[in-house]
Design a protein around this motif. Structure first.
Motif, PDB file in Angstrom:
ATOM      1  N   ALA A 234       0.984  -1.288  -0.012  1.00 24.70           N
ATOM      2  CA  ALA A 234      -0.198   0.114  -0.228  1.00 24.70           C
ATOM      3  C   ALA A 234       0.894   1.097   0.014  1.00 24.70           C
ATOM      4  O   ALA A 234       0.350   2.334  -0.394  1.00 24.70           O
ATOM      5  N   LEU A 235       2.071   1.242   0.244  1.00 24.79           N
ATOM      6  CA  LEU A 235       2.915   2.296   0.212  1.00 24.79           C
ATOM      7  C   LEU A 235       3.328   2.777  -0.961  1.00 24.79           C
ATOM      8  O   LEU A 235       3.757   3.720  -1.077  1.00 24.79           O
ATOM      9  N   ALA A 236       3.131   2.055  -2.125  1.00 28.80           N
ATOM     10  CA  ALA A 236       3.518   2.432  -3.616  1.00 28.80           C
ATOM     11  C   ALA A 236       2.686   3.651  -3.957  1.00 28.80           C
ATOM     12  O   ALA A 236       1.517   3.767  -3.652  1.00 28.80           O
ATOM     13  N   GLY A 237       3.412   4.523  -4.565  1.00 26.48           N
ATOM     14  CA  GLY A 237       3.055   5.463  -5.379  1.00 26.48           C
ATOM     15  C   GLY A 237       2.822   6.756  -4.207  1.00 26.48           C
ATOM     16  O   GLY A 237       2.253   7.983  -4.483  1.00 26.48           O
ATOM     17  N   GLN A 238       3.361   6.797  -3.231  1.00 25.70           N
ATOM     18  CA  GLN A 238       3.386   7.671  -2.270  1.00 25.70           C
ATOM     19  C   GLN A 238       4.685   8.781  -2.243  1.00 25.70           C
ATOM     20  O   GLN A 238       4.470   9.796  -1.652  1.00 25.70           O
ATOM     21  N   VAL A 239       5.586   8.089  -2.429  1.00 26.40           N
ATOM     22  CA  VAL A 239       6.978   8.882  -2.458  1.00 26.40           C
ATOM     23  C   VAL A 239       7.592   9.013  -3.886  1.00 26.40           C
ATOM     24  O   VAL A 239       7.822   7.802  -4.701  1.00 26.40           O
ATOM     25  N   ASP A 240       8.214  10.053  -4.395  1.00 21.88           N
ATOM     26  CA  ASP A 240       8.838  10.208  -5.643  1.00 21.88           C
ATOM     27  C   ASP A 240      10.146   9.381  -5.631  1.00 21.88           C
ATOM     28  O   ASP A 240      11.011   9.522  -4.915  1.00 21.88           O
ATOM     29  N   GLY A 241      10.052   8.427  -6.673  1.00 23.79           N
ATOM     30  CA  GLY A 241      11.232   7.499  -6.709  1.00 23.79           C
ATOM     31  C   GLY A 241      11.165   6.312  -5.653  1.00 23.79           C
ATOM     32  O   GLY A 241      12.278   5.554  -5.756  1.00 23.79           O
ATOM     33  N   ALA A 247       9.372  -2.226  -4.566  1.00 18.92           N
ATOM     34  CA  ALA A 247       9.275  -3.172  -5.183  1.00 18.92           C
ATOM     35  C   ALA A 247      10.624  -4.166  -4.836  1.00 18.92           C
ATOM     36  O   ALA A 247      10.504  -5.489  -4.905  1.00 18.92           O
ATOM     37  N   LEU A 248      11.600  -3.580  -4.523  1.00 16.64           N
ATOM     38  CA  LEU A 248      12.893  -4.122  -4.088  1.00 16.64           C
ATOM     39  C   LEU A 248      12.507  -5.191  -2.951  1.00 16.64           C
ATOM     40  O   LEU A 248      12.766  -6.370  -2.813  1.00 16.64           O
ATOM     41  N   VAL A 249      11.609  -4.593  -1.792  1.00 19.23           N
ATOM     42  CA  VAL A 249      11.369  -5.291  -0.635  1.00 19.23           C
ATOM     43  C   VAL A 249      10.463  -6.414  -0.870  1.00 19.23           C
ATOM     44  O   VAL A 249      10.698  -7.413  -0.440  1.00 19.23           O
ATOM     45  N   LEU A 250       9.475  -6.005  -1.539  1.00 21.29           N
ATOM     46  CA  LEU A 250       8.327  -7.201  -1.979  1.00 21.29           C
ATOM     47  C   LEU A 250       8.793  -8.359  -2.899  1.00 21.29           C
ATOM     48  O   LEU A 250       8.486  -9.387  -2.542  1.00 21.29           O
ATOM     49  N   ASP A 251       9.508  -7.924  -3.803  1.00 20.18           N
ATOM     50  CA  ASP A 251      10.101  -8.950  -4.627  1.00 20.18           C
ATOM     51  C   ASP A 251      11.032 -10.045  -3.705  1.00 20.18           C
ATOM     52  O   ASP A 251      11.207 -11.137  -4.018  1.00 20.18           O
ATOM     53  N   PHE A 252      11.805  -9.301  -2.902  1.00 18.19           N
ATOM     54  CA  PHE A 252      12.865 -10.214  -1.961  1.00 18.19           C
ATOM     55  C   PHE A 252      11.842 -11.037  -1.215  1.00 18.19           C
ATOM     56  O   PHE A 252      12.064 -12.175  -0.933  1.00 18.19           O
ATOM     57  N   LEU A 253      11.087 -10.451  -0.665  1.00 21.46           N
ATOM     58  CA  LEU A 253      10.139 -11.174   0.512  1.00 21.46           C
ATOM     59  C   LEU A 253       9.377 -12.495  -0.414  1.00 21.46           C
ATOM     60  O   LEU A 253       9.370 -13.358   0.234  1.00 21.46           O
ATOM     61  N   ALA A 254       8.986 -12.139  -1.567  1.00 20.54           N
ATOM     62  CA  ALA A 254       8.399 -13.327  -2.234  1.00 20.54           C
ATOM     63  C   ALA A 254       9.328 -14.361  -2.705  1.00 20.54           C
ATOM     64  O   ALA A 254       8.774 -15.649  -2.756  1.00 20.54           O
ATOM     65  N   ALA A 255      10.629 -14.091  -2.997  1.00 20.00           N
ATOM     66  CA  ALA A 255      11.474 -15.009  -3.232  1.00 20.00           C
ATOM     67  C   ALA A 255      12.167 -15.723  -2.150  1.00 20.00           C
ATOM     68  O   ALA A 255      12.915 -16.814  -2.487  1.00 20.00           O
ATOM     69  N   SER A 256      12.057 -15.231  -1.034  1.00 16.56           N
ATOM     70  CA  SER A 256      12.655 -16.032   0.147  1.00 16.56           C
ATOM     71  C   SER A 256      12.096 -17.447   0.441  1.00 16.56           C
ATOM     72  O   SER A 256      11.207 -17.753   0.323  1.00 16.56           O
ATOM     73  N   THR A 257      13.412 -18.285   0.412  1.00 19.53           N
ATOM     74  CA  THR A 257      12.986 -19.631   0.753  1.00 19.53           C
ATOM     75  C   THR A 257      13.353 -20.121   2.255  1.00 19.53           C
ATOM     76  O   THR A 257      12.881 -21.133   2.688  1.00 19.53           O
ATOM     77  N   ARG A 258      14.183 -19.259   2.860  1.00 18.57           N
ATOM     78  CA  ARG A 258      14.641 -19.761   4.156  1.00 18.57           C
ATOM     79  C   ARG A 258      14.082 -18.817   5.203  1.00 18.57           C
ATOM     80  O   ARG A 258      14.393 -19.045   6.452  1.00 18.57           O
ATOM     81  N   GLY A 259      13.114 -17.997   4.854  1.00 19.82           N
ATOM     82  CA  GLY A 259      12.631 -17.142   5.930  1.00 19.82           C
ATOM     83  C   GLY A 259      13.431 -16.132   6.119  1.00 19.82           C
ATOM     84  O   GLY A 259      14.767 -16.032   5.915  1.00 19.82           O
ATOM     85  N   ILE A 260      12.771 -15.039   6.661  1.00 23.31           N
ATOM     86  CA  ILE A 260      13.593 -13.730   6.814  1.00 23.31           C
ATOM     87  C   ILE A 260      14.118 -13.765   8.237  1.00 23.31           C
ATOM     88  O   ILE A 260      13.188 -14.177   9.273  1.00 23.31           O
ATOM     89  N   ALA A 261      15.269 -12.951   8.586  1.00 23.14           N
ATOM     90  CA  ALA A 261      15.615 -12.578   9.706  1.00 23.14           C
ATOM     91  C   ALA A 261      14.620 -11.833  10.143  1.00 23.14           C
ATOM     92  O   ALA A 261      14.302 -10.569   9.803  1.00 23.14           O
ATOM     93  N   ARG A 262      14.086 -11.965  11.647  1.00 28.28           N
ATOM     94  CA  ARG A 262      12.970 -11.402  12.376  1.00 28.28           C
ATOM     95  C   ARG A 262      13.133 -11.081  13.699  1.00 28.28           C
ATOM     96  O   ARG A 262      13.374 -12.156  14.338  1.00 28.28           O
TER      97      ARG A 262
END
Length: 262
Positions: A234-241, A247-262
């Motif tokens: 939902a943050l897309a379109g809110q900040v110039d550039g 997209a970088l974060v969302l694509d990374f999360l979608a491709a993660s296979t080992r789970g992310i550090a949380r």
């Protein structure tokens, strides 16, 4: 004057630009290609198939393009590809790929790689990264652009580290590290995001604020990962550039296979 020291050994099947410098007692094997402006330090070994781009500086006692430390490896013709303008310090050790992956270990451009760094088979290292002394990247690790890996950090095989992330000294990375995040420790913990690095790279105040929001959604608001992804979307379109950062974060999360550090 020859740029190859008389004590160096260069296989006739190696292809070196005439400007390449090879130091004393270095050994360059068959299947090695080195482009203009690069130099190989004393006592270093470069085995093929290995391609080294332009203007790389490899210091003494490095072992570049050696066979993968994988017991399944049976001598298949895999390779190492190194880009341009990398600095590779003393005693670094880079392996070729394996057929269990894409067959290529790949190093990008403009990286600063300090002494005793190990880059194992099938690693994909981006560009403009800093790997401090004794950093160890296991097989199949992927590291994005502008990443800083702290000294004595170990990254478990198959882990991914996103662009602009940073690991602290002696970090034990056994899960994926999302873009922009700062992690350290054993067990690994997330300790904010790489705000200083983003400032140095010219991120606007608004883009840095957007990254801060993504960090908060992932790590501070108590959301499940799925809910955090929805909120980040939902943050897309809110900040110039900023859409590229989202997209970088969302694509990374979608491709993660080992789970992310949380």
């Amino acid at each position: 004057m020859s740029r190859i020291h008389p004590t160096a050994i260069v296989d006739p099947k190696a292809e070196l630009d005439e400007s390449v410098v090879v130091g004393p007692y270095a050994v360059i094997g068959a299947g090695v290609r080195i482009a203009a402006g690069s130099s190989i330090g004393p006592h270093s070994i470069v085995e093929g198939p290995t391609t080294i781009g332009r203007d790389n500086t490899i210091y003494g006692h490095a072992a570049i393009g050696t066979a993968p430390q994988d017991m399944k490896y049976r001598g298949e013709p895999t390779e190492l590809v190194i880009g341009d303008r990398n600095t590779i310090r003393e005693f670094c050790h880079f392996n070729r790929g394996t057929t269990q992956d894409g067959g290529v270990t790949r190093i990008g451009d403009d990286n600063w790689i300090m002494a005793y760094v190990h880059i194992a088979h099938d690693v994909q290292l981006g560009s403009r990264c800093i790997l401090a002394n004794n950093a160890t990247l296991a097989g199949h690790v992927h590291v994005g652009d502008w990443v800083i890996v702290g000294g004595l950090t170990g990254i478990h095989q198959f882990c991914h580290v996103g662009a602009h992330a940073m690991t602290g000294f002696q970090s034990h990375v056994s899960q994926d590290v999302p873009p922009f995040m700062m992690v350290s420790g054993n067990p690994l913990g997330v300790h904010g995001f790489n705000i200083e690095g983003l400032r140095r790279r010219g991120f606007s105040r608004e883009r840095i604020g957007l990254v801060k929001q993504m960090h908060r959604l992932l790590y501070r608001d108590g959301l499940t990962l799925d809910k955090a992804r929805e909120a980040i979307t939902a943050l897309a379109g809110q900040v110039d550039g900023g859409d590229a950062d989202v997209a970088l974060v969302l694509d990374f999360l979608a491709a993660s296979t080992r789970g992310i550090a949380r």
